[in-house]
Design an enzyme around this catalytic site. Structure first.
Site, PDB file in Angstrom:
ATOM      1  N   TYR A   1       0.839  -1.203   0.000  1.00  5.58           N
ATOM      2  CA  TYR A   1       0.000   0.000   0.000  1.00  5.58           C
ATOM      3  C   TYR A   1       0.879   1.261   0.000  1.00  5.58           C
ATOM      4  O   TYR A   1       0.678   2.183  -0.800  1.00  5.58           O
ATOM      5  CB  TYR A   1      -0.932   0.004   1.211  1.00  5.58           C
ATOM      6  CG  TYR A   1      -1.711   1.280   1.333  1.00  5.58           C
ATOM      7  CD1 TYR A   1      -2.804   1.516   0.507  1.00  5.58           C
ATOM      8  CD2 TYR A   1      -1.349   2.269   2.248  1.00  5.58           C
ATOM      9  CE1 TYR A   1      -3.523   2.700   0.592  1.00  5.58           C
ATOM     10  CE2 TYR A   1      -2.056   3.450   2.339  1.00  5.58           C
ATOM     11  CZ  TYR A   1      -3.144   3.664   1.511  1.00  5.58           C
ATOM     12  OH  TYR A   1      -3.837   4.840   1.591  1.00  5.58           O
ATOM     13  N   ALA A   2       1.841   1.303   0.902  1.00  2.00           N
ATOM     14  CA  ALA A   2       2.712   2.469   1.030  1.00  2.00           C
ATOM     15  C   ALA A   2       3.470   2.741  -0.271  1.00  2.00           C
ATOM     16  O   ALA A   2       3.600   3.894  -0.702  1.00  2.00           O
ATOM     17  CB  ALA A   2       3.693   2.268   2.186  1.00  2.00           C
TER      18      ALA A   2
END
Length: 194
Positions: free
Chosen positions: A93-94
């Site tokens: 996600y990051a």
């Protein structure tokens, strides 16, 4: 989606790319990509490029890419963009949110000046984000929900970037709470963005 929009209009004044899928385990899309990478980054990239003609026709269009301060935990590995080795949900996600900032940086350099593109961090919003999967995010969400922003509060900076006269012509920036916001050094790396 792109074909539908293009069939409906020849001019597009605003595009808000707002995807934030968080997947507890690695899923592969039918296109062969890791789900976070495809939904959160490739979706922004392809939608923006696919709608570039109507955006240019607007003569002052704005593109807003909803990113996240989670990008600080991202790291782009060009040898494994689809995270086939050692999948970790938060890192996937990051990294996708870091890629949003890199895309905005490079797009601001390459797009015609008639199209402004910026990114924003909405804060942590009680939107049900990430609840489709089981995992620690469900526990975290249930405990913190009363303290999170409402969806309306989370959308405020996106709407502002899409409409406010004071950001007319501003491009390639990252915002939070209607102010330019700091980012990870890698998010400002022109070679990486290119």
């Amino acid at each position: 989606f792109i074909a539908d929009v293009r069939a409906r209009t020849e001019r597009l004044d605003v595009l808000v790319n707002n995807a934030g899928g968080y997947f507890a385990k690695r899923y592969q899309t039918e296109d062969g990509h890791e789900m976070s990478f495809q939904v959160n980054h490739l979706g922004y990239f392809m939608t923006t490029l696919g709608l570039l003609e109507p955006l240019c026709a607007a003569g002052g269009a704005r593109v807003v890419c909803v990113s996240s301060d989670a990008h600080y935990g991202g790291r782009v590995d060009f040898d494994d963009l689809d995270r086939t080795r050692g999948y970790f949900a938060y890192r996937a996600y990051a990294t996708s949110k870091l890629m949003n900032l890199l895309f905005v940086r490079e797009a601001a350099r390459r797009l015609p000046t008639s199209v402004a593109i910026n990114a924003q961090h909405p804060g942590v919003v009680a939107s049900g984000f990430g609840l489709g999967d089981r995992g620690l995010i469900n526990v975290w969400y249930s405990v913190t929900k009363p303290f999170l922003k409402t969806p309306t509060q989370g959308a405020d900076t996106s709407v502002w970037l899409a409409t406010a006269p004071e950001v007319d012509g501003v491009t390639g920036k990252y915002f939070c709470r209607r102010r330019e916001h700091g980012s990870l050094a890698a998010a400002r790396d022109d070679d990486l963005a290119r």
